[in-house]
Scaffold this active site. Structure first.
Site, PDB file in Angstrom:
ATOM      1  N   CYS A  19     -29.649  -5.570  -3.232  1.00 57.16           N
ATOM      2  CA  CYS A  19     -30.005  -6.736  -2.408  1.00 57.16           C
ATOM      3  C   CYS A  19     -29.397  -6.673  -1.011  1.00 57.16           C
ATOM      4  O   CYS A  19     -29.846  -7.380  -0.109  1.00 57.16           O
ATOM      5  CB  CYS A  19     -29.591  -8.029  -3.107  1.00 57.16           C
ATOM      6  SG  CYS A  19     -30.486  -8.278  -4.633  1.00 57.16           S
ATOM      7  N   HIS A  39     -29.248 -14.144   1.827  1.00 54.99           N
ATOM      8  CA  HIS A  39     -29.977 -13.533   0.717  1.00 54.99           C
ATOM      9  C   HIS A  39     -30.463 -14.639  -0.216  1.00 54.99           C
ATOM     10  O   HIS A  39     -29.766 -15.634  -0.435  1.00 54.99           O
ATOM     11  CB  HIS A  39     -29.069 -12.553  -0.040  1.00 54.99           C
ATOM     12  CG  HIS A  39     -29.751 -11.941  -1.206  1.00 54.99           C
ATOM     13  ND1 HIS A  39     -30.994 -11.350  -1.095  1.00 54.99           N
ATOM     14  CD2 HIS A  39     -29.397 -11.846  -2.510  1.00 54.99           C
ATOM     15  CE1 HIS A  39     -31.357 -10.918  -2.284  1.00 54.99           C
ATOM     16  NE2 HIS A  39     -30.422 -11.209  -3.162  1.00 54.99           N
ATOM     17  N   ASN A  92     -36.272 -14.084  -5.814  1.00 57.35           N
ATOM     18  CA  ASN A  92     -35.348 -13.105  -5.243  1.00 57.35           C
ATOM     19  C   ASN A  92     -36.103 -11.793  -5.031  1.00 57.35           C
ATOM     20  O   ASN A  92     -36.499 -11.135  -5.994  1.00 57.35           O
ATOM     21  CB  ASN A  92     -34.175 -12.900  -6.213  1.00 57.35           C
ATOM     22  CG  ASN A  92     -33.146 -11.896  -5.708  1.00 57.35           C
ATOM     23  OD1 ASN A  92     -33.344 -11.244  -4.691  1.00 57.35           O
ATOM     24  ND2 ASN A  92     -32.044 -11.776  -6.421  1.00 57.35           N
TER      25      ASN A  92
HETATM   26  N1  ACO Z   1     -34.946 -20.725 -18.965  1.00 60.77           N
HETATM   27  C1  ACO Z   1     -34.285 -21.577 -19.773  1.00 60.77           C
HETATM   28  N2  ACO Z   1     -33.040 -21.375 -20.220  1.00 60.77           N
HETATM   29  C2  ACO Z   1     -32.419 -20.243 -19.820  1.00 60.77           C
HETATM   30  C3  ACO Z   1     -33.049 -19.307 -18.975  1.00 60.77           C
HETATM   31  C4  ACO Z   1     -34.360 -19.571 -18.559  1.00 60.77           C
HETATM   32  N3  ACO Z   1     -35.059 -18.761 -17.740  1.00 60.77           N
HETATM   33  N4  ACO Z   1     -32.194 -18.304 -18.742  1.00 60.77           N
HETATM   34  C5  ACO Z   1     -31.059 -18.585 -19.417  1.00 60.77           C
HETATM   35  N5  ACO Z   1     -31.203 -19.761 -20.064  1.00 60.77           N
HETATM   36  C6  ACO Z   1     -30.228 -20.462 -20.907  1.00 60.77           C
HETATM   37  C7  ACO Z   1     -29.140 -19.562 -21.437  1.00 60.77           C
HETATM   38  O1  ACO Z   1     -29.568 -18.898 -22.594  1.00 60.77           O
HETATM   39  C8  ACO Z   1     -28.045 -20.549 -21.705  1.00 60.77           C
HETATM   40  O2  ACO Z   1     -28.302 -21.213 -22.911  1.00 60.77           O
HETATM   41  P1  ACO Z   1     -27.082 -21.619 -23.898  1.00 60.77           P
HETATM   42  O3  ACO Z   1     -26.242 -22.584 -23.106  1.00 60.77           O
HETATM   43  O4  ACO Z   1     -27.772 -22.226 -25.057  1.00 60.77           O
HETATM   44  O5  ACO Z   1     -26.352 -20.332 -24.195  1.00 60.77           O
HETATM   45  C9  ACO Z   1     -28.209 -21.585 -20.592  1.00 60.77           C
HETATM   46  O6  ACO Z   1     -29.555 -21.429 -20.113  1.00 60.77           O
HETATM   47  C10 ACO Z   1     -27.249 -21.398 -19.447  1.00 60.77           C
HETATM   48  O7  ACO Z   1     -27.262 -20.014 -19.084  1.00 60.77           O
HETATM   49  P2  ACO Z   1     -26.332 -19.463 -17.949  1.00 60.77           P
HETATM   50  O8  ACO Z   1     -26.639 -17.998 -17.751  1.00 60.77           O
HETATM   51  O9  ACO Z   1     -24.936 -19.851 -18.208  1.00 60.77           O
HETATM   52  O10 ACO Z   1     -26.908 -20.274 -16.697  1.00 60.77           O
HETATM   53  P3  ACO Z   1     -26.299 -20.401 -15.264  1.00 60.77           P
HETATM   54  O11 ACO Z   1     -26.028 -21.807 -14.991  1.00 60.77           O
HETATM   55  O12 ACO Z   1     -25.230 -19.397 -14.997  1.00 60.77           O
HETATM   56  O13 ACO Z   1     -27.566 -19.985 -14.352  1.00 60.77           O
HETATM   57  C11 ACO Z   1     -28.417 -18.102 -13.126  1.00 60.77           C
HETATM   58  C12 ACO Z   1     -28.138 -18.699 -14.509  1.00 60.77           C
HETATM   59  C13 ACO Z   1     -29.443 -18.956 -12.426  1.00 60.77           C
HETATM   60  C14 ACO Z   1     -28.988 -16.709 -13.331  1.00 60.77           C
HETATM   61  C15 ACO Z   1     -27.119 -18.036 -12.287  1.00 60.77           C
HETATM   62  O14 ACO Z   1     -26.067 -17.540 -13.047  1.00 60.77           O
HETATM   63  C16 ACO Z   1     -27.257 -17.192 -11.049  1.00 60.77           C
HETATM   64  O15 ACO Z   1     -28.041 -17.468 -10.158  1.00 60.77           O
HETATM   65  N6  ACO Z   1     -26.464 -16.145 -10.917  1.00 60.77           N
HETATM   66  C17 ACO Z   1     -26.469 -15.290  -9.731  1.00 60.77           C
HETATM   67  C18 ACO Z   1     -27.693 -14.400  -9.666  1.00 60.77           C
HETATM   68  C19 ACO Z   1     -27.545 -13.465  -8.486  1.00 60.77           C
HETATM   69  O16 ACO Z   1     -26.967 -13.797  -7.477  1.00 60.77           O
HETATM   70  N7  ACO Z   1     -28.024 -12.225  -8.583  1.00 60.77           N
HETATM   71  C20 ACO Z   1     -27.654 -11.297  -7.504  1.00 60.77           C
HETATM   72  C21 ACO Z   1     -28.714 -10.701  -6.840  1.00 60.77           C
HETATM   73  S1  ACO Z   1     -29.696  -9.734  -7.811  1.00 60.77           S
HETATM   74  C22 ACO Z   1     -29.520  -8.109  -7.337  1.00 60.77           C
HETATM   75  O17 ACO Z   1     -28.680  -7.712  -6.611  1.00 60.77           O
HETATM   76  C23 ACO Z   1     -30.431  -7.153  -8.018  1.00 60.77           C
END
Ligand code: ACO
Length: 339
Positions: free
Chosen positions: A119, A264, A294
């Site tokens: 990214c 980003h 993204n």
């Molecule tokens: N729909 C519904 N529920 C979901 C989904 C989905 N698409 N995905 C995960 N969940 C569930 C999980 O299973 C979990 O359920 P549980 O509580 O029963 O275990 C719950 O939602 C919470 O999951 P978390 O992963 O803890 O959710 P979080 O609040 O952390 O949000 C997210 C997830 C949006 C991915 C966040 O962590 C994030 O944005 N992280 C950074 C991503 C990023 O910056 N990537 C970098 C760039 S990518 C690159 O370089 C290639």
């Protein structure tokens, strides 16, 4: 302000972008996996993204974005003397996407290379492109960020944590020596922390014994992205402000001096968290995550192209671009708009 220790200032003289026409909404995804528009919107700010149709390749999208950037700069492909392609979703394991793009541009022996900084690839590309021009080695560089990520996503419940996040796009800029020394790239700072490769990535195919694609790997989802979302989130919200502050300090500037912020687009909540902490006025930030998700290395050049074409930037505007991604890699670039 001082330039990047280089004598020759390097400007962006043209921008362009391409997204596939097929829109995939959150509701579309909720029909094929256990997710919802509410979950995706609330956690990420994404409303829809673009996915390519079968057969469209990264170099196809890169070509469209490049042609638009060349037209905006008033150049033809043969005017380019070096090509940089930033991508995490290459056309093939090898050769690099740059080779496919170079051929489609109708070029004969023009050199180029791929940048694998995920990214942050476009910010790394600015650093490399600036250095190549400032050194006098090249005069006109085509820098492209391109991703086709939809094909690598696991579109089942198992892959829902990453499948909802990523989209396909390409963005391109032309880099040339600036005519006005006040304009152009002022400072790029990049960083890498290799110890976190286990937090975000795709494993297969891999040139490690036993990790080349085998039938059993298809069952393990090793060819789909893995991500420790919370860990990535925590690092993104601390690393991006850190490097932005380094660039500001280097240029004797404050947050209030910046006219446009291009973050980003991994998660709108990351950007809101940072902008609140740094007291960045929301009207100075431009986002497109709600439309495209993204798009990794394509994100910053698409943001920039949309702002340029909407008349949101004028000569002399100071633009701060910042990215964070797998590797971990991150970086920030300060550009004074104009040539
Ligand atoms: N729909 C519904 N529920 C979901 C989904 C989905 N698409 N995905 C995960 N969940 C569930 C999980 O299973 C979990 O359920 P549980 O509580 O029963 O275990 C719950 O939602 C919470 O999951 P978390 O992963 O803890 O959710 P979080 O609040 O952390 O949000 C997210 C997830 C949006 C991915 C966040 O962590 C994030 O944005 N992280 C950074 C991503 C990023 O910056 N990537 C970098 C760039 S990518 C690159 O370089 C290639």
């Amino acid at each position: 302000m001082t330039a990047n220790r280089h004598i020759v200032p390097v400007a962006m003289t043209g921008t362009g972008m391409a997204v596939p026409p097929r829109v995939v909404t959150n509701d579309d995804l909720s029909k094929i996996m256990d997710t919802s528009d509410e979950w995706i919107r609330q956690r990420t700010g994404i409303e829809e993204r673009r996915h390519v149709d079968e057969g469209v390749t990264p170099s196809d999208l890169a070509l469209e974005a490049s042609q638009k950037a060349l037209a905006a700069a008033g150049l033809k492909p043969t005017d380019i003397d070096f090509i940089l392609v930033a991508t995490l979703s290459p056309e093939q394991f090898f050769p690099g996407t740059c080779s496919f793009l170079q051929a489609k541009l109708g070029l004969d022996t023009t050199p180029g290379l791929d940048i694998r900084a995920q990214c942050s690839g476009f910010v790394y590309g600015l650093e490399v492109g600036q250095a190549l021009i400032a050194s006098g080695q090249y005069k006109r560089i085509l820098l492209v960020g391109v991703e086709i990520q939809s094909v690598a996503l696991d579109m089942t419940d198992r892959g829902r944590d990453t499948a909802v996040l990523f989209g396909d796009a390409a963005g391109a800029v032309i880099l040339e020596p600036a005519k006005n020394p006040e304009f152009g790239i002022r400072r790029v700072i990049t960083r890498l922390e290799g110890k976190h490769t286990d937090k975000l990535g795709v494993v297969y195919p891999s040139a490690v014994g036993g990790r080349w694609i085998k039938e059993e790997h298809l069952k393990t989802a090793g060819h789909n992205p893995y991500m420790d979302g919370r860990f990535v989130f925590k690092n993104a919200v601390s690393r991006m402000p850190e490097v932005i502050n380094e660039v500001l300090k280097d240029q004797n500037l404050g947050v209030a001096d910046i006219d446009l912020w291009l973050f980003h687009q991994a998660n709108l909540r990351i950007n809101e968290y940072i902008s609140l902490g740094m007291k960045i006025p929301p009207e100075k930030i431009y986002n497109n995550i709600h439309k495209y998700g993204n798009t990794s290395a394509a994100t910053i050049p698409t943001l920039l192209d949309e702002c340029v074409r909407a008349g949101r930037v004028k000569p002399g505007d100071k633009i701060m671009m910042t990215a964070f991604g797998a590797g971990f890699t991150w970086g920030a670039a300060l550009v004074v708009w104009g040539a």
